[in-house]
Design a protein around this motif. Sequence first.
Motif, mmCIF file in Angstrom:
data_model
loop_
_atom_site.group_PDB
_atom_site.id
_atom_site.type_symbol
_atom_site.label_atom_id
_atom_site.label_comp_id
_atom_site.label_asym_id
_atom_site.label_seq_id
_atom_site.Cartn_x
_atom_site.Cartn_y
_atom_site.Cartn_z
ATOM 1 N N ILE A 11 0.950 -1.170 0.101
ATOM 2 C CA ILE A 11 0.121 0.037 -0.021
ATOM 3 C C ILE A 11 1.121 1.197 -0.011
ATOM 4 N N ASP A 12 0.694 2.198 -0.937
ATOM 5 C CA ASP A 12 1.278 3.364 -1.196
ATOM 6 C C ASP A 12 0.411 4.473 -1.030
ATOM 7 N N GLU A 13 0.890 5.499 0.220
ATOM 8 C CA GLU A 13 -0.154 6.584 0.365
ATOM 9 C C GLU A 13 0.309 7.632 -0.655
ATOM 10 N N ARG A 14 -0.798 8.273 -1.349
ATOM 11 C CA ARG A 14 -0.737 9.036 -2.500
ATOM 12 C C ARG A 14 -1.364 10.308 -2.005
ATOM 13 N N GLU A 16 -4.269 12.266 0.961
ATOM 14 C CA GLU A 16 -5.320 12.252 2.241
ATOM 15 C C GLU A 16 -6.075 11.223 1.704
ATOM 16 N N ASN A 17 -6.450 10.035 2.332
ATOM 17 C CA ASN A 17 -7.139 9.007 1.960
ATOM 18 C C ASN A 17 -7.127 8.567 0.690
ATOM 19 N N VAL A 18 -6.134 8.678 0.200
ATOM 20 C CA VAL A 18 -5.904 8.044 -1.286
ATOM 21 C C VAL A 18 -4.578 7.260 -1.595
ATOM 22 N N PHE A 19 -4.811 5.874 -1.699
ATOM 23 C CA PHE A 19 -3.810 4.940 -1.714
ATOM 24 C C PHE A 19 -3.832 4.376 -3.170
ATOM 25 N N ARG A 20 -2.404 3.867 -3.352
ATOM 26 C CA ARG A 20 -2.151 2.935 -4.313
ATOM 27 C C ARG A 20 -2.063 1.438 -3.864
ATOM 28 N N PHE A 34 -7.149 3.453 -4.672
ATOM 29 C CA PHE A 34 -8.221 3.303 -3.624
ATOM 30 C C PHE A 34 -8.432 4.369 -2.776
ATOM 31 N N ARG A 35 -9.620 5.039 -2.606
ATOM 32 C CA ARG A 35 -10.092 6.054 -1.730
ATOM 33 C C ARG A 35 -10.500 5.666 -0.763
ATOM 34 N N GLY A 36 -10.365 6.039 0.574
ATOM 35 C CA GLY A 36 -10.784 5.724 1.790
ATOM 36 C C GLY A 36 -9.969 5.809 2.826
ATOM 37 N N THR A 37 -10.174 5.140 3.907
ATOM 38 C CA THR A 37 -9.400 5.067 5.214
ATOM 39 C C THR A 37 -8.161 4.093 5.064
ATOM 40 N N LYS A 38 -7.065 4.298 5.810
ATOM 41 C CA LYS A 38 -6.115 3.100 5.879
ATOM 42 C C LYS A 38 -6.582 1.986 6.079
ATOM 43 N N ALA A 39 -7.439 1.768 6.938
ATOM 44 C CA ALA A 39 -7.945 0.448 7.371
ATOM 45 C C ALA A 39 -8.820 -0.074 6.432
ATOM 46 N N GLU A 40 -9.574 0.719 5.515
ATOM 47 C CA GLU A 40 -10.267 0.131 4.508
ATOM 48 C C GLU A 40 -9.595 -0.211 3.414
ATOM 49 N N ALA A 41 -8.347 0.485 3.041
ATOM 50 C CA ALA A 41 -7.517 0.167 2.156
ATOM 51 C C ALA A 41 -6.615 -1.287 2.273
ATOM 52 N N ARG A 42 -6.473 -1.647 3.718
ATOM 53 C CA ARG A 42 -5.924 -2.901 3.991
ATOM 54 C C ARG A 42 -6.721 -3.889 3.843
ATOM 55 N N LYS A 43 -8.222 -3.379 4.142
ATOM 56 C CA LYS A 43 -9.066 -4.494 3.971
ATOM 57 C C LYS A 43 -9.659 -4.813 2.395
#
Length: 404
Positions: A11-14, A16-20, A34-43
């Motif tokens: 998971i790369d943080e891009r 606020e609440n945007v991750f690759r 992925f747009r959401g919280t860090k926990a949601e990105a992990r899920k």
Amino acid sequence: MAKRGHGEGGIDERGENVFRLRWRANGRRHTKTFRGTKAEARKELRALTTAVDTGEHVDPSKITVSQWIDQWIAAGAPGRKKQKVGQRTLERYEELLRVHVKPKLGDKILQKLKATEIDELYGELEQKLAPMTVNHVHRCFNSALSTAERKGMLASNPMTRIEQLPSAGESDHGLALDEADLKTLVNGFKPSATMYAPVAVDASTGVRRNELLAFWWTDFDPEKKTLKVERALEVTKKFGIRYKAPKTWRGKRTIALDDGTVALLLTEREKYQRLTAGIPDGADASNVDFTRIKLPDGALIFPGAPAAGEDFDLTKPRDPSTFSKRFRKGADALGFAGFEFHHLRGTHATLLLDKGVPVHTVAERIGDDPAVLLRNYAKRKRKQTADTSVASVINTISAGIFES
């Protein structure tokens, strides 16, 4: 930047609440925004890597509209609040998308879906479906695509670029009966042993049909003269007829009853107490203490009739659709052609408002939003009385203004 072990993805943080999200499948590297919280990105990443392990993985760049719809339905059709919808609503969404969207757009690659293709679909649907149905298709399809955008399956929702939103058309709010006509209608059902009581109770309470048919005797308090709305019936393909909680906090409520309705319900309860105790109809029961005759847990106020060869079951609900059809047939025979059972609810609210009961009080009683109640009330009154009542008031005012 947060990374995971090889094979588990990363998971790369891009922003606020945007991750690759990064993972591997079938020897290829895949990425997804992925747009959401860090926990949601992990899920989400766990779901993707699990799909690889189970052989269910689909490259996000190749997933079709049909495949995404299936995933969305399987997830419970979550919307903006990320909550699953009820079973009946889920089945309705699946049917609308399967019948009206998949045949034309199902094979399209989700990430390449164009607004012009959606415009073309809606144009065809408007030629063969009622405006309300097209609007329902749009609402659930838009919800599916909005979820895809939120999960990073779409860079942007093409719905935001369509030419024109399908109109819901003019809703059928029904004509509200006046007091005389309501009395005629309700009394017209008296010859029916199974229809009169529920029709009369609905006319005096304004509850929804599926709330009415879900009343238990434990919801009725003759001392306090109240009925509690605790549940409603839900008709589903998967589970059949079952109970569900009210949709909103407004739905769960306690309704004050008039003396006539209390007396009617007491008569109905005694009928079922006689049945439970084995006391024949017409037999003298003056010495019977009915307070000692207990009805079974979950006994319904308006239970369904037993099928041929079955014993009477007080906990068996009526079929809502069959009930509505019987009401419509009876109303037609009484000269109220086109009057549906749900119009009793509108009639009840309209009569209370006409009598000057405050809007918020009526809305609380029928479990509705005050703004929706006022809007529907205005439409019913517009159809029913045109401008005659307004003209009468204006004439009275004008007489005072222009009095010499």
